[in-house]
Design an enzyme around this catalytic site. Sequence first.
Site, PDB file in Angstrom:
ATOM      1  N   TYR A   1      30.384  29.478 -14.692  1.00 26.12           N
ATOM      2  CA  TYR A   1      29.428  28.618 -14.370  1.00 26.12           C
ATOM      3  C   TYR A   1      29.963  27.087 -14.100  1.00 26.12           C
ATOM      4  O   TYR A   1      29.699  26.550 -12.949  1.00 26.12           O
ATOM      5  CB  TYR A   1      28.563  28.425 -15.585  1.00 26.12           C
ATOM      6  CG  TYR A   1      27.207  27.723 -15.306  1.00 26.12           C
ATOM      7  CD1 TYR A   1      26.106  28.258 -14.443  1.00 26.12           C
ATOM      8  CD2 TYR A   1      26.874  26.481 -15.987  1.00 26.12           C
ATOM      9  CE1 TYR A   1      25.218  27.302 -14.293  1.00 26.12           C
ATOM     10  CE2 TYR A   1      25.881  25.584 -15.587  1.00 26.12           C
ATOM     11  CZ  TYR A   1      24.907  26.203 -14.874  1.00 26.12           C
ATOM     12  OH  TYR A   1      23.982  25.280 -14.666  1.00 26.12           O
TER      13      TYR A   1
ATOM     14  N   LYS B   1      29.758  25.349 -10.571  1.00 29.44           N
ATOM     15  CA  LYS B   1      28.846  24.120 -10.156  1.00 29.44           C
ATOM     16  C   LYS B   1      29.894  22.889  -9.495  1.00 29.44           C
ATOM     17  O   LYS B   1      29.547  22.230  -8.955  1.00 29.44           O
ATOM     18  CB  LYS B   1      28.202  23.723 -11.371  1.00 29.44           C
ATOM     19  CG  LYS B   1      27.043  24.650 -11.710  1.00 29.44           C
ATOM     20  CD  LYS B   1      25.964  24.401 -10.695  1.00 29.44           C
ATOM     21  CE  LYS B   1      24.777  25.367 -11.123  1.00 29.44           C
ATOM     22  NZ  LYS B   1      23.638  25.152 -10.027  1.00 29.44           N
TER      23      LYS B   1
ATOM     24  N   THR C   1      13.698  26.995 -18.299  1.00 30.25           N
ATOM     25  CA  THR C   1      14.104  27.934 -17.296  1.00 30.25           C
ATOM     26  C   THR C   1      14.382  29.140 -17.374  1.00 30.25           C
ATOM     27  O   THR C   1      14.575  29.541 -18.860  1.00 30.25           O
ATOM     28  CB  THR C   1      15.238  27.174 -16.782  1.00 30.25           C
ATOM     29  OG1 THR C   1      16.424  27.271 -17.543  1.00 30.25           O
ATOM     30  CG2 THR C   1      15.044  25.716 -16.279  1.00 30.25           C
TER      31      THR C   1
ATOM     32  N   ASP D   1      17.736  37.808  -0.992  1.00 29.18           N
ATOM     33  CA  ASP D   1      18.831  37.957  -1.821  1.00 29.18           C
ATOM     34  C   ASP D   1      19.899  36.740  -1.326  1.00 29.18           C
ATOM     35  O   ASP D   1      20.449  36.892  -0.095  1.00 29.18           O
ATOM     36  CB  ASP D   1      19.915  39.429  -2.075  1.00 29.18           C
ATOM     37  CG  ASP D   1      20.760  39.251  -2.797  1.00 29.18           C
ATOM     38  OD1 ASP D   1      21.360  37.995  -3.077  1.00 29.18           O
ATOM     39  OD2 ASP D   1      21.428  40.302  -2.834  1.00 29.18           O
ATOM     40  N   VAL D   2      20.172  35.474  -2.135  1.00 26.96           N
ATOM     41  CA  VAL D   2      21.006  34.558  -1.471  1.00 26.96           C
ATOM     42  C   VAL D   2      22.411  34.991  -1.137  1.00 26.96           C
ATOM     43  O   VAL D   2      22.826  34.269  -0.302  1.00 26.96           O
ATOM     44  CB  VAL D   2      21.047  33.258  -2.054  1.00 26.96           C
ATOM     45  CG1 VAL D   2      19.209  32.569  -2.396  1.00 26.96           C
ATOM     46  CG2 VAL D   2      21.413  33.509  -3.581  1.00 26.96           C
TER      47      VAL D   2
END
Length: 647
Positions: free
Chosen positions: A544, A548, A580, A450-451
């Site tokens: 998002y 980013k 994706t 889990d990052v």
Amino acid sequence: MNEVGGVLDECVRYSRLIGADPALVLHGGGNSSVKTTRRDITGRDVDVLFVKGSGAEMATIDAANFTPLALPRLHDLLELESLSDAEMMRQLAAAKVDPEAPTPSVETLLHAFLPFPAVLHSHADVIVTLTNVANGEQVVGDVFGETVVVVPYVMPGFELAREVRRIWPEQADEETRGIVLLNHGLFTFGTTSREAYERHVDLIAIAARWLDETGPTSDQEPPELPPVLRTDLAELRREVSGAASRPLVMQRHSDATVRRFVARPDLASLAGRGPLTPDHVIRTKPLPLVGRDVAGFAEAYSAYFARHAPHARTEPTMLDPAPRIILDQEFGMLTVGASAHDAQVAADIYHHTMPVLERVEERLGGYVALSAERLFEFEYWELEQAKLRRAGEPPPLAGTVALVTGAASGIGRACAQALLARGSAVAGLDISPDVETSFDGPAWKGLVADVTDEHSVGAALDRSVETFGGVDIAVVAAGIFGRSAPIAELGEEQWRSVLSVNVDSVAMLLRDLHPLLARSAIGGRVVVIGSKNVAAPGRGAAPYSASKAALVQLSRVAALEWADDGIRVNLVHPDAVFDTGLWTPELIAERASRHGVDVETYKRRNLLRTTITSEDVARAVVALCDDTFPATTGAQIPIDGGNERVV
Ligand code: ZN
């Protein structure tokens, strides 16, 4: 032809049985043959030898890996007083009755000589146990009596065939069941491959029983190794790669066999004796490095080359002087190779070497391997080096180690696949357990992580470094889109979860990766997957787009801070990559209808009217990781088909 099929198929079957047992042969070792007649195109019956092709794996061999040669011609060649290696291989090639068949084994002439239809050869652990001693001939006599022919070590190839031919009439009779080659291995033969196999198994069983009677081997549980820092491993890999002047993969092993061996007070002496059979030298080098003095090892190897090269059979070119096996009381065993596969081969061989060294030392009065002169002769034998060369040019990223996050699907998976295809060993992290089985083979290590959990990431980094030795390349692809919502309706959790995965986790990952990338064997390379949304944000995608954008600044600062360490950090900005996990068919349909177009038109809503795939992104990522852009850092490359708001 049917009859040929029958005996050749039987030979294939028993060759595979030998190959399936790593205590008999490892990685391309051993060989087999069968003699038969075959009707040629003119209707004439000719005597042929089907012998294993050089370097073929016994475990997976099939009929196409055997080379048919004209047996009478091979018998003629055996009459010669001398024959150089190069000339022998030319003559064998000329004796093939099928020009397309593989290069035959270097032991072809010995197989041709033995007056039995079927022949099998292995490097069985128990046989090399009995013969790497000072009085090998006597020990073999004690164990097998008169049932085997004993041949002192001579160089494989023409000389060995001639030596067996000389000794055979002196020692062989109808009781003869095999040949023991001192410091090398076992040959058995028979009317059929089955008979040759049964004799092989019988002789090995007799040897194993005899060895068991010499006393039990220690089964004491050896002590655990102390914890080690992954940066220490990465530093050692950098030194080893430096000695070789190219990146190398380094695997760590700390199983009980390794722990018992490295704990021995006589480790340096015992490990310094030599390999079980000369075949192993091209995989492990003659000796391991004991301790961590890589420079000292390389110097000693260069001196060994300088000492023996003047007496070589043909003018040799020095191989890289880096160790392939490292034994250390804290690290355990580290095995090194130009690829993860090569490091694994070296590990497999040394796992068989350690117990034999111990047993011979403790029970048979001391391990005595071949002299350095003999080992050099084999290591630099042109026919062995030709075996390695047949593997072809290494791929462009051979020996490098990559770490990819989000590797179980979409862009991350495509990047992992592209890096594997170019020769990198790849550690793939993902929260999905699918990552463990995303790809096959020793170059892939899938790790569930889990990052957003730094302990989970730390454990994954430890495993990556234990598996491959360090990190040269990092591709940061893990990311989430979150649920679309206008800012006026944004939930705090919705905001935080997207930023947590897309930015916070990357900051912590980069922090932890830096010491590894700074110890890269090639100069660290990082590629961060950004988004078109950075330059052209979208309504309803505030978390998002903001995450980013922050990710871009984070990456640019990394490019500034890490340039002094030789680390390049670049970004790609994909858009509309519909294959994706972010895009479901429903979501695409919903977006298309919102724009008032059909799905296909929606997918090509860019200046070039093209579709963009994960593979397109992966190709650009790999170009930023190999030597295509050696002078580029801090760059951002759109992969969006051209966008009016970006161009
Ligand atoms: Zn052999």
